[in-house]
Design a protein around this motif. Structure first.
Motif, PDB file in Angstrom:
ATOM      1  N   ARG A  97     -27.857  -9.416  11.643  1.00  0.00           N
ATOM      2  CA  ARG A  97     -27.440  -9.565  13.037  1.00  0.00           C
ATOM      3  C   ARG A  97     -25.974 -10.021  13.154  1.00  0.00           C
ATOM      4  O   ARG A  97     -25.191  -9.451  13.919  1.00  0.00           O
ATOM      5  CB  ARG A  97     -28.370 -10.572  13.749  1.00  0.00           C
ATOM      6  CG  ARG A  97     -28.261 -10.597  15.259  1.00  0.00           C
ATOM      7  CD  ARG A  97     -29.385 -11.431  15.888  1.00  0.00           C
ATOM      8  NE  ARG A  97     -30.713 -10.916  15.574  1.00  0.00           N
ATOM      9  CZ  ARG A  97     -31.301  -9.894  16.224  1.00  0.00           C
ATOM     10  NH1 ARG A  97     -30.671  -9.315  17.226  1.00  0.00           N
ATOM     11  NH2 ARG A  97     -32.498  -9.475  15.861  1.00  0.00           N
ATOM     12  N   GLU A  98     -25.610 -11.036  12.376  1.00  0.00           N
ATOM     13  CA  GLU A  98     -24.245 -11.577  12.482  1.00  0.00           C
ATOM     14  C   GLU A  98     -23.214 -10.599  11.921  1.00  0.00           C
ATOM     15  O   GLU A  98     -22.110 -10.490  12.428  1.00  0.00           O
ATOM     16  CB  GLU A  98     -24.142 -12.919  11.738  1.00  0.00           C
ATOM     17  CG  GLU A  98     -25.003 -14.006  12.335  1.00  0.00           C
ATOM     18  CD  GLU A  98     -24.208 -14.971  13.219  1.00  0.00           C
ATOM     19  OE1 GLU A  98     -22.986 -14.834  13.349  1.00  0.00           O
ATOM     20  OE2 GLU A  98     -24.859 -15.873  13.781  1.00  0.00           O
ATOM     21  N   VAL A  99     -23.591  -9.911  10.843  1.00  0.00           N
ATOM     22  CA  VAL A  99     -22.667  -8.935  10.264  1.00  0.00           C
ATOM     23  C   VAL A  99     -22.475  -7.784  11.251  1.00  0.00           C
ATOM     24  O   VAL A  99     -21.347  -7.304  11.443  1.00  0.00           O
ATOM     25  CB  VAL A  99     -23.182  -8.429   8.888  1.00  0.00           C
ATOM     26  CG1 VAL A  99     -22.327  -7.260   8.389  1.00  0.00           C
ATOM     27  CG2 VAL A  99     -23.160  -9.562   7.870  1.00  0.00           C
ATOM     28  N   ALA A 100     -23.550  -7.361  11.904  1.00  0.00           N
ATOM     29  CA  ALA A 100     -23.455  -6.295  12.909  1.00  0.00           C
ATOM     30  C   ALA A 100     -22.493  -6.715  14.016  1.00  0.00           C
ATOM     31  O   ALA A 100     -21.606  -5.961  14.417  1.00  0.00           O
ATOM     32  CB  ALA A 100     -24.834  -6.004  13.494  1.00  0.00           C
ATOM     33  N   ARG A 101     -22.634  -7.945  14.477  1.00  0.00           N
ATOM     34  CA  ARG A 101     -21.751  -8.448  15.543  1.00  0.00           C
ATOM     35  C   ARG A 101     -20.292  -8.402  15.088  1.00  0.00           C
ATOM     36  O   ARG A 101     -19.415  -7.937  15.814  1.00  0.00           O
ATOM     37  CB  ARG A 101     -22.160  -9.882  15.912  1.00  0.00           C
ATOM     38  CG  ARG A 101     -21.515 -10.373  17.194  1.00  0.00           C
ATOM     39  CD  ARG A 101     -22.021 -11.761  17.573  1.00  0.00           C
ATOM     40  NE  ARG A 101     -23.481 -11.784  17.647  1.00  0.00           N
ATOM     41  CZ  ARG A 101     -24.218 -12.908  17.656  1.00  0.00           C
ATOM     42  NH1 ARG A 101     -23.627 -14.083  17.576  1.00  0.00           N
ATOM     43  NH2 ARG A 101     -25.535 -12.842  17.727  1.00  0.00           N
ATOM     44  N   GLU A 102     -20.046  -8.884  13.847  1.00  0.00           N
ATOM     45  CA  GLU A 102     -18.678  -8.901  13.313  1.00  0.00           C
ATOM     46  C   GLU A 102     -18.119  -7.485  13.173  1.00  0.00           C
ATOM     47  O   GLU A 102     -16.938  -7.246  13.414  1.00  0.00           O
ATOM     48  CB  GLU A 102     -18.672  -9.614  11.957  1.00  0.00           C
ATOM     49  CG  GLU A 102     -17.333  -9.617  11.217  1.00  0.00           C
ATOM     50  CD  GLU A 102     -16.238 -10.428  11.914  1.00  0.00           C
ATOM     51  OE1 GLU A 102     -16.586 -11.417  12.601  1.00  0.00           O
ATOM     52  OE2 GLU A 102     -15.050 -10.049  11.789  1.00  0.00           O
ATOM     53  N   ALA A 103     -18.999  -6.541  12.799  1.00  0.00           N
ATOM     54  CA  ALA A 103     -18.557  -5.153  12.610  1.00  0.00           C
ATOM     55  C   ALA A 103     -18.410  -4.433  13.946  1.00  0.00           C
ATOM     56  O   ALA A 103     -17.840  -3.345  14.014  1.00  0.00           O
ATOM     57  CB  ALA A 103     -19.550  -4.411  11.714  1.00  0.00           C
ATOM     58  N   GLY A 104     -18.931  -5.026  15.003  1.00  0.00           N
ATOM     59  CA  GLY A 104     -18.863  -4.397  16.313  1.00  0.00           C
ATOM     60  C   GLY A 104     -19.911  -3.301  16.489  1.00  0.00           C
ATOM     61  O   GLY A 104     -19.740  -2.384  17.286  1.00  0.00           O
ATOM     62  N   PHE A 105     -21.019  -3.414  15.733  1.00  0.00           N
ATOM     63  CA  PHE A 105     -22.110  -2.443  15.854  1.00  0.00           C
ATOM     64  C   PHE A 105     -23.343  -3.157  16.384  1.00  0.00           C
ATOM     65  O   PHE A 105     -23.419  -4.380  16.348  1.00  0.00           O
ATOM     66  CB  PHE A 105     -22.441  -1.834  14.481  1.00  0.00           C
ATOM     67  CG  PHE A 105     -21.323  -1.055  13.858  1.00  0.00           C
ATOM     68  CD1 PHE A 105     -20.534  -0.197  14.633  1.00  0.00           C
ATOM     69  CD2 PHE A 105     -21.057  -1.164  12.502  1.00  0.00           C
ATOM     70  CE1 PHE A 105     -19.498   0.531  14.049  1.00  0.00           C
ATOM     71  CE2 PHE A 105     -20.020  -0.437  11.916  1.00  0.00           C
ATOM     72  CZ  PHE A 105     -19.237   0.410  12.695  1.00  0.00           C
TER      73      PHE A 105
END
Lengths: 204, 204
Positions: B33-41
């Motif tokens: 979830r957090e990586v998705a947020r950082e990646a903008g996905f």
């Protein structure tokens, strides 16, 4: 039991639970809630001892440093009254490496703390101070060993100190079972043999 | 853009987001979830590319190793056709240390991965294989340098390889600003000077 001792002991047992969480369940679980569960206390009980996650982490790290210093202290006692500086440095290096259970717990705690320091300025400052203090101690020993003629006078104390401390890089290789403990010890001894070429005649 | 390339590129951009999370927000936030947020996905979009958190982490780690290998490869090209083995080993060591932005990102990813390996057998096996492979490569270089007379014939290739790799221990000291980059480079150079005492006359 006096209240103050009990308070300290309670904090130490929470710190040990935190170390176990780092080693057995991962840094992802380094929350007050998970540490409380591991320690067998309620969340609120742990909050009574630590106002914040950061305070808990910092205490657990300080406690790890203290425990390492105590292990070094016990080792020094065994070395007798006038230990050879080579043996003192060897002891310090060995205790920083994850070669057995106690040292493994404190080493893992340090690794987790360094990762926390990357994104937390307070933790960074604290970890930096502690490591710089350890580095100073090693440099003092190296300078004295040069002065006393145990290490050649042509050696630069700053570079030698830094190279000695870099040997803590064996940590990753030990944790991942890429280099065996006996190979690490052989390499450390080989390294120290090359550094300590003098007989301590006062460098005269 | 061909679909396969796009897939690979998307995975790489997620991996880079994961590296940023490690460096800027901490391992605690290493969730899909957090990586998705950082990646903008969206969360679902990242799940389309990685079936699990472990798969995402392993890809991000493999990608970090690849990027490091590519940086070493570019450095090797600059060294010309018959590089001195000292320069090759120096290059490999330097690229493993967090001395500048790219190397810092991959180094931090490695540190996080090692901590994950402590409590995850699959990650442990994978990290071990990768590190053991890197160690083999260095040992091969060291053996050849001894054979070619660049390193003294009295040196043990296994111990020398291990000592060279231990120099990655500067990582922590650099991350915590305890030893400065120029001091690390000076120490590495000093170390290599002492190791490479031969003139490469084929050890004859």
């Amino acid at each position: 039991m006096p209240k103050q001792v009990d308070h300290r002991e309670r904090r130490e047992s929470i710190a040990r639970a935190l170390w176990r969480v780092v080693g057995q369940r991962g840094v992802m679980h380094l929350t007050v809630r998970e540490v409380a569960r591991e320690a067998g206390f309620s969340h609120g009980h742990v909050q009574h001892y630590f106002a914040s996650r950061e305070e808990m982490l910092s205490f657990a790290m300080d406690f790890a440093s203290e425990q390492t210093a105590q292990r070094v202290g016990r080792g020094l006692e065994e070395l007798g009254e006038h230990p050879h500086p080579r043996d003192v440095l060897r002891l310090m290096l060995i205790e920083m490496l994850p070669l057995y259970a106690d040292a493994r717990a404190t080493s893992r705690m340090s690794a987790a703390y360094v990762l926390e320091a990357l994104h937390d300025k307070k933790i960074h400052a604290r970890a930096r101070d502690s490591l710089a203090q350890g580095r100073s101690l090693v440099e003092q020993l190296v300078r004295q060993a040069i002065e006393d003629g145990y290490i050649g006078p042509d050696r630069d104390p700053v570079t030698e100190t830094n190279l000695l401390l870099a040997l803590t890089g064996f940590t990753t290789f030990l944790e991942l079972d890429v280099i065996e403990p006996r190979e690490v010890l052989a390499a450390v001894d080989q390294y120290l043999d090359r550094l300590f070429t003098g007989d301590g005649d006062g460098g005269a």
